[in-house]
Design a protein around this motif. Structure first.
Motif, short mmCIF file in Angstrom:
data_model
loop_
_atom_site.label_atom_id
_atom_site.label_comp_id
_atom_site.label_asym_id
_atom_site.label_seq_id
_atom_site.Cartn_x
_atom_site.Cartn_y
_atom_site.Cartn_z
N VAL A 1 -8.10 -0.05 0.69
CA VAL A 1 -7.11 -0.83 1.48
C VAL A 1 -7.16 -0.66 3.18
O VAL A 1 -6.83 -1.40 3.81
N SER B 1 -7.02 3.23 -4.36
CA SER B 1 -6.41 2.68 -3.07
C SER B 1 -6.96 3.06 -1.76
O SER B 1 -7.08 2.36 -0.76
N THR C 1 2.59 1.93 -3.46
CA THR C 1 1.60 2.21 -4.28
C THR C 1 1.20 3.82 -4.16
O THR C 1 1.60 4.63 -5.11
N TYR D 1 0.77 -1.11 0.01
CA TYR D 1 0.02 0.12 0.06
C TYR D 1 0.84 1.17 -0.26
O TYR D 1 0.49 2.13 -0.85
N ASP E 1 -5.33 6.69 -9.00
CA ASP E 1 -4.91 5.43 -8.40
C ASP E 1 -4.90 5.57 -6.82
O ASP E 1 -5.01 4.69 -6.05
#
Length: 107
Positions: A45, A41, A5, A2, A37
């Motif tokens: 997440v 996320s 990212t 995570y 993105d």
């Protein structure tokens, strides 16, 4: 994963915004895709990580509905961005002389 990212997308945004030569439509779309993105996320997440740490696999109906709505919005936005990026590359390849007129900064 995570954090990788989030940090990777932030580095892409920083690299695009720091260089004036990268203020073209393709880089604008890449920057927008990175922001999308990050938001994508962030919508799923963190709640998953909290559930793993607490060992409590429950979610409220409202929370589930919010996650599904954000998921659908960000997937739709990503598909639109990819379609716009495809159109941008199509115009750059097949109409190179008209590309600057078609993809001007005001448009």
């Amino acid at each position: 994963m995570y954090l990788v990212t989030i940090l990777g997308n932030l580095l892409i945004i920083l690299a695009i915004n720091s260089d004036c030569n990268r203020h073209m439509p393709m880089y604008f779309f890449l920057c927008s895709l990175s922001v999308n993105d990050i938001c994508f996320s962030r919508s799923t997440v963190p709640n998953m990580l909290v559930n793993i740490l607490r060992q409590d696999q429950s979610i409220t109906y409202t929370g589930c509905l919010c996650q599904v709505c954000f998921f659908i919005v960000f997937v739709g936005l990503e598909n639109c961005l990819i379609a716009m990026m495809t159109y941008d590359r199509n115009e750059a390849i097949f109409h190179p002389l008209r590309y600057t007129v078609i993809m001007n900064p005001h448009l």
